[in-house]
Design a protein around this motif. Structure first.
Motif, PDB file in Angstrom:
ATOM      1  N   ASN A  82       7.898   6.625  -6.264  1.00  0.00           N
ATOM      2  CA  ASN A  82       7.313   7.846  -6.820  1.00  0.00           C
ATOM      3  C   ASN A  82       7.874   9.045  -6.077  1.00  0.00           C
ATOM      4  O   ASN A  82       8.374   8.933  -4.964  1.00  0.00           O
ATOM      5  N   GLU A  83       7.750  10.190  -6.702  1.00  0.00           N
ATOM      6  CA  GLU A  83       8.250  11.423  -6.096  1.00  0.00           C
ATOM      7  C   GLU A  83       7.113  12.420  -5.942  1.00  0.00           C
ATOM      8  O   GLU A  83       6.000  12.196  -6.403  1.00  0.00           O
ATOM      9  N   ASN A  85       4.065  14.501  -4.613  1.00  0.00           N
ATOM     10  CA  ASN A  85       2.882  14.187  -3.806  1.00  0.00           C
ATOM     11  C   ASN A  85       2.570  12.700  -3.759  1.00  0.00           C
ATOM     12  O   ASN A  85       1.775  12.268  -2.939  1.00  0.00           O
ATOM     13  N   ASP A  86       3.177  11.930  -4.659  1.00  0.00           N
ATOM     14  CA  ASP A  86       2.909  10.492  -4.717  1.00  0.00           C
ATOM     15  C   ASP A  86       4.009   9.653  -4.077  1.00  0.00           C
ATOM     16  O   ASP A  86       4.086   8.454  -4.306  1.00  0.00           O
ATOM     17  N   LYS A  87       4.873  10.267  -3.271  1.00  0.00           N
ATOM     18  CA  LYS A  87       6.006   9.511  -2.726  1.00  0.00           C
ATOM     19  C   LYS A  87       5.595   8.494  -1.667  1.00  0.00           C
ATOM     20  O   LYS A  87       6.433   7.755  -1.167  1.00  0.00           O
ATOM     21  N   CYS A  88       4.312   8.423  -1.371  1.00  0.00           N
ATOM     22  CA  CYS A  88       3.831   7.429  -0.420  1.00  0.00           C
ATOM     23  C   CYS A  88       3.671   6.051  -1.056  1.00  0.00           C
ATOM     24  O   CYS A  88       3.372   5.076  -0.384  1.00  0.00           O
ATOM     25  N   ARG A  89       3.907   5.956  -2.379  1.00  0.00           N
ATOM     26  CA  ARG A  89       3.724   4.661  -3.033  1.00  0.00           C
ATOM     27  C   ARG A  89       4.877   4.344  -3.969  1.00  0.00           C
ATOM     28  O   ARG A  89       5.576   5.235  -4.446  1.00  0.00           O
ATOM     29  N   GLU A  91       6.078   1.241  -7.095  1.00  0.00           N
ATOM     30  CA  GLU A  91       5.580   0.185  -7.973  1.00  0.00           C
ATOM     31  C   GLU A  91       6.558  -0.988  -8.012  1.00  0.00           C
ATOM     32  O   GLU A  91       7.736  -0.822  -8.332  1.00  0.00           O
ATOM     33  N   ARG A 126       2.337   2.327   0.554  1.00  0.00           N
ATOM     34  CA  ARG A 126       1.703   1.414  -0.389  1.00  0.00           C
ATOM     35  C   ARG A 126       2.732   0.945  -1.420  1.00  0.00           C
ATOM     36  O   ARG A 126       3.509   1.737  -1.933  1.00  0.00           O
ATOM     37  N   GLU A 128       2.454  -1.058  -5.030  1.00  0.00           N
ATOM     38  CA  GLU A 128       1.469  -1.525  -5.990  1.00  0.00           C
ATOM     39  C   GLU A 128       2.155  -2.269  -7.114  1.00  0.00           C
ATOM     40  O   GLU A 128       3.354  -2.098  -7.345  1.00  0.00           O
ATOM     41  N   SER A 170      -2.308  -4.137  -4.691  1.00  0.00           N
ATOM     42  CA  SER A 170      -1.612  -3.291  -3.717  1.00  0.00           C
ATOM     43  C   SER A 170      -1.343  -4.055  -2.435  1.00  0.00           C
ATOM     44  O   SER A 170      -2.038  -5.014  -2.089  1.00  0.00           O
TER      45      SER A 170
END
Length: 177
Positions: A82-83, A85-89, A91, A126, A128, A170
């Motif tokens: 992800n890019e 604000n969601d780059k911490c996860r 899929e 993370r 997921e 996750s």
């Protein structure tokens, strides 16, 4: 693990996709309706379709590996990062030729990815995986590796013309500690 199992698993590897040598092997699983039943894409019917998909989506993918037996591609595994604000996860997704189901290969591949992805991608906290509620085999793979079943996302996606319930799993960076 028995020596026979060790010998078998020593023949498995993950490596980058080679669009020249792997396309025929890709077609084996990508054209099998049993394999693609729970995939977001339909079975490929022509090699040209596969080459177009590979050129557009696989070659420049940030993390896409083929699952190999004796260096022959029998499936694939990827992490979509992800890019913003969601780059911490990211899929996780994987696919395996049906003739190799039930041999522990998908479990092995997922273990290999989660054992290295957090080092290779330090921004991840993370990984997921979304799994169709009817795809029990894939759910078992994730549970064996240590993924946590977070719950069912009801009517979450439209896939192949049907609204589907998905199970969210996750694996956190701290889960491997």
């Amino acid at each position: 693990m028995s020596s026979k199992d060790q010998e078998f698993y020593s023949k498995l590897s993950l490596r980058p996709f080679d669009p020249v040598t792997d396309v025929d092997d890709f077609m084996v699983w990508a054209s099998d309706d049993r394999v693609t039943q729970f995939c977001s894409w339909d079975s490929y019917t022509a090699k040209e379709q596969a080459i177009e998909y590979i050129t557009k989506n696989v070659v420049n993918h940030s993390y896409y590996k083929v699952i190999c037996l004796n260096n022959r591609a029998i499936g694939a595994i990827s992490v979509i990062l992800n890019e913003g604000n969601d780059k911490c996860r990211g899929e996780l997704g994987y696919v395996l030729g049906s003739q190799f189901w039930g041999k522990g290969i998908a479990t092995w591949a997922v273990k290999m990815v989660v054992s290295t992805i957090f080092e290779e991608r330090p921004e991840l906290e993370r990984v997921e995986a979304l799994v169709d509620v009817e795809n029990v085999g894939s759910q078992k793979v994730l549970e064996k590796v240590g993924f946590v079943r977070e719950g069912v996302l009801r009517k979450y996606v439209v896939q192949k013309g049907r609204t589907r319930d998905m199970v969210m799993f996750s694996f956190l960076r701290t889960d491997g500690s």
